[in-house]
Design a protein around this motif. Structure first.
Motif, mmCIF file in Angstrom:
data_model
loop_
_atom_site.group_PDB
_atom_site.id
_atom_site.type_symbol
_atom_site.label_atom_id
_atom_site.label_comp_id
_atom_site.label_asym_id
_atom_site.label_seq_id
_atom_site.Cartn_x
_atom_site.Cartn_y
_atom_site.Cartn_z
ATOM 1 N N ILE A 1 -12.077 1.658 -36.198
ATOM 2 C CA ILE A 1 -11.031 0.813 -37.969
ATOM 3 C C ILE A 1 -11.522 0.068 -37.880
ATOM 4 C CG2 ILE A 1 -8.778 0.281 -36.442
ATOM 5 C CD1 ILE A 1 -7.909 1.308 -39.132
ATOM 6 N N CYS A 2 -12.081 -0.467 -39.172
ATOM 7 C CA CYS A 2 -12.282 -2.161 -39.433
ATOM 8 C C CYS A 2 -11.570 -2.821 -40.637
ATOM 9 C CB CYS A 2 -13.859 -2.562 -38.998
ATOM 10 S SG CYS A 2 -14.180 -2.231 -40.118
ATOM 11 N N CYS A 3 -10.797 -3.288 -40.949
ATOM 12 C CA CYS A 3 -10.242 -3.438 -41.937
ATOM 13 C C CYS A 3 -11.777 -3.952 -43.226
ATOM 14 C CB CYS A 3 -9.240 -4.362 -42.013
ATOM 15 S SG CYS A 3 -7.596 -2.820 -41.839
ATOM 16 N N GLY A 4 -11.441 -4.025 -44.471
ATOM 17 C CA GLY A 4 -12.613 -5.496 -45.098
ATOM 18 C C GLY A 4 -11.392 -6.062 -46.161
ATOM 19 N N ALA A 5 -11.270 -6.859 -47.221
ATOM 20 C CA ALA A 5 -10.223 -7.754 -47.550
ATOM 21 C C ALA A 5 -9.866 -6.880 -48.545
ATOM 22 C CB ALA A 5 -11.278 -8.561 -48.907
ATOM 23 N N GLU A 6 -9.743 -5.490 -48.989
ATOM 24 C CA GLU A 6 -9.119 -4.762 -49.623
ATOM 25 C C GLU A 6 -9.124 -3.635 -49.252
ATOM 26 O OE1 GLU A 6 -6.840 -5.764 -52.809
ATOM 27 O OE2 GLU A 6 -8.092 -7.297 -53.191
ATOM 28 N N SER A 7 -10.241 -3.163 -48.285
ATOM 29 C CA SER A 7 -9.823 -2.113 -48.160
ATOM 30 C C SER A 7 -10.148 -1.467 -45.780
ATOM 31 C CB SER A 7 -11.848 -1.774 -48.224
ATOM 32 O OG SER A 7 -12.955 -2.311 -47.959
ATOM 33 N N THR B 1 -2.763 -5.106 -42.938
ATOM 34 C CA THR B 1 -2.574 -4.730 -41.251
ATOM 35 C C THR B 1 -2.813 -3.375 -41.064
ATOM 36 O OG1 THR B 1 -1.329 -6.738 -41.196
ATOM 37 C CG2 THR B 1 -2.088 -5.385 -39.063
ATOM 38 N N ILE B 2 -3.784 -3.432 -40.253
ATOM 39 C CA ILE B 2 -3.570 -1.733 -39.235
ATOM 40 C C ILE B 2 -4.014 -1.907 -37.833
ATOM 41 C CG2 ILE B 2 -5.020 0.599 -38.965
ATOM 42 C CD1 ILE B 2 -5.996 0.812 -42.239
ATOM 43 N N ALA B 3 -2.697 -1.773 -37.023
ATOM 44 C CA ALA B 3 -2.890 -1.598 -35.242
ATOM 45 C C ALA B 3 -2.947 -0.041 -34.855
ATOM 46 C CB ALA B 3 -1.140 -1.383 -35.300
ATOM 47 N N VAL B 4 -3.513 -0.853 -33.542
ATOM 48 C CA VAL B 4 -4.693 0.947 -33.159
ATOM 49 C C VAL B 4 -3.190 0.941 -31.888
ATOM 50 C CG1 VAL B 4 -5.929 1.043 -31.740
ATOM 51 C CG2 VAL B 4 -6.988 0.273 -34.048
ATOM 52 N N VAL B 5 -2.888 2.563 -31.561
ATOM 53 C CA VAL B 5 -2.071 2.529 -30.668
ATOM 54 C C VAL B 5 -2.555 3.532 -29.935
ATOM 55 C CG1 VAL B 5 0.110 3.377 -29.818
ATOM 56 C CG2 VAL B 5 0.068 1.279 -32.047
ATOM 57 N N GLY C 1 2.359 0.389 -27.009
ATOM 58 C CA GLY C 1 0.827 1.198 -27.230
ATOM 59 C C GLY C 1 0.188 0.686 -27.904
ATOM 60 N N CYS C 2 0.300 -0.646 -28.224
ATOM 61 C CA CYS C 2 -0.882 -1.405 -29.202
ATOM 62 C C CYS C 2 -1.481 -1.867 -28.355
ATOM 63 C CB CYS C 2 0.513 -1.912 -30.522
ATOM 64 S SG CYS C 2 -0.843 -3.006 -31.943
ATOM 65 N N VAL C 3 -2.797 -2.021 -28.926
ATOM 66 C CA VAL C 3 -3.895 -2.263 -28.234
ATOM 67 C C VAL C 3 -5.320 -2.479 -29.234
ATOM 68 C CG1 VAL C 3 -4.415 -0.441 -26.231
ATOM 69 C CG2 VAL C 3 -5.037 -0.561 -28.349
ATOM 70 N N GLN C 4 -5.032 -3.137 -30.193
ATOM 71 C CA GLN C 4 -5.751 -3.825 -31.521
ATOM 72 C C GLN C 4 -4.648 -4.154 -32.637
ATOM 73 O OE1 GLN C 4 -9.628 -1.414 -32.093
ATOM 74 N NE2 GLN C 4 -10.250 -1.428 -30.176
ATOM 75 N N ILE C 5 -5.066 -4.325 -33.323
ATOM 76 C CA ILE C 5 -4.797 -5.062 -34.609
ATOM 77 C C ILE C 5 -5.598 -5.353 -35.709
ATOM 78 C CG2 ILE C 5 -3.812 -6.469 -36.214
ATOM 79 C CD1 ILE C 5 -1.297 -5.198 -34.250
ATOM 80 N N HIS C 6 -5.877 -4.868 -36.659
ATOM 81 C CA HIS C 6 -6.937 -5.596 -37.685
ATOM 82 C C HIS C 6 -6.103 -5.199 -39.095
ATOM 83 C CE1 HIS C 6 -10.003 -3.547 -35.527
ATOM 84 N NE2 HIS C 6 -9.161 -2.584 -34.698
ATOM 85 N N SER C 7 -7.165 -6.626 -39.438
ATOM 86 C CA SER C 7 -6.262 -7.026 -41.041
ATOM 87 C C SER C 7 -7.666 -7.808 -42.091
ATOM 88 C CB SER C 7 -5.468 -8.330 -40.718
ATOM 89 O OG SER C 7 -6.161 -9.707 -40.202
ATOM 90 N N GLY C 8 -6.919 -6.938 -43.372
ATOM 91 C CA GLY C 8 -7.265 -7.428 -44.722
ATOM 92 C C GLY C 8 -6.600 -8.965 -44.864
ATOM 93 N N TRP C 9 -7.082 -9.027 -46.506
ATOM 94 C CA TRP C 9 -6.742 -9.873 -46.836
ATOM 95 C C TRP C 9 -5.454 -9.432 -46.671
ATOM 96 C CZ3 TRP C 9 -5.495 -10.313 -52.695
ATOM 97 C CH2 TRP C 9 -4.901 -11.873 -53.045
ATOM 98 N N SER C 10 -4.290 -8.622 -47.151
ATOM 99 C CA SER C 10 -3.289 -8.744 -47.024
ATOM 100 C C SER C 10 -2.612 -7.387 -47.143
ATOM 101 C CB SER C 10 -2.882 -9.296 -48.503
ATOM 102 O OG SER C 10 -3.064 -8.614 -49.434
#
Length: 157
Positions: A96-102, A44-48, A33-42
């Motif tokens: 959702i979105c990821c910053g470098a460390e947020s 990751t957050i997946a949207v399911v 069901g994973c439809v998106q992947i967002h990553s910061g510097w180190s």
């Protein structure tokens, strides 16, 4: 593939990888069901998305020492995808979105919630320390194209 120093590859193995591999756990299975992947510097957050309801759930892994995942643990990193429940599941996530460390999420009412490193006030609130839980940003609004809900409201007026 890449460095896995902070678990950012989502696998229990701490080794670096030169070839693509599936993440560990439920997200490494077919039809996850994973439809998106967002990553910061180190991190990751997946949207399911759940097929039957279109409800969005989040899974996160990687660096968390500054609260980047909004995950209940204050461990330096999370090496396998973990279910994230922003504010105990009380937030209905729309993006959702990821910053470098947020990380930042927008809920169904277009409120913005943030977690992670706030050294420069980039999370939308004054305190300059790390935020280990999803916290509403103050004094900010979602800027961008109208959502379907806004379009309906504008059309009705």
């Amino acid at each position: 593939m890449g460095d896995n120093k902070y678990g950012q590859l989502g696998r229990s193995s701490a080794s670096r990888s030169a070839v693509p591999e599936l993440v560990s756990g439920i997200l490494g299975l077919p039809n996850s069901g994973c439809v998106q992947i967002h990553s910061g510097w180190s991190h990751t957050i997946a949207v399911v998305k759940k097929v039957e309801s279109n409800a969005i759930t989040l899974f996160g892994w990687g660096r968390n020492e500054r609260g980047q995942l909004g995950y209940k643990s204050t461990e330096k990193f999370v090496d396998e995808p973990q279910l994230l429940k922003p504010n105990n599941g009380d937030i209905e996530v729309s993006s959702i979105c990821c910053g470098a460390e947020s990380s930042l999420i927008v809920d169904s009412d277009e409120k913005i919630y943030c977690c992670g490193w706030n050294e420069h006030g980039n999370l939308g609130f004054e305190r300059s320390d790390c935020c280990f839980r999803w916290r509403p940003a103050s004094g900010v609004k979602v800027a961008g194209p109208p959502t379907s809900r806004r379009k309906k409201l504008l059309a009705a007026s």
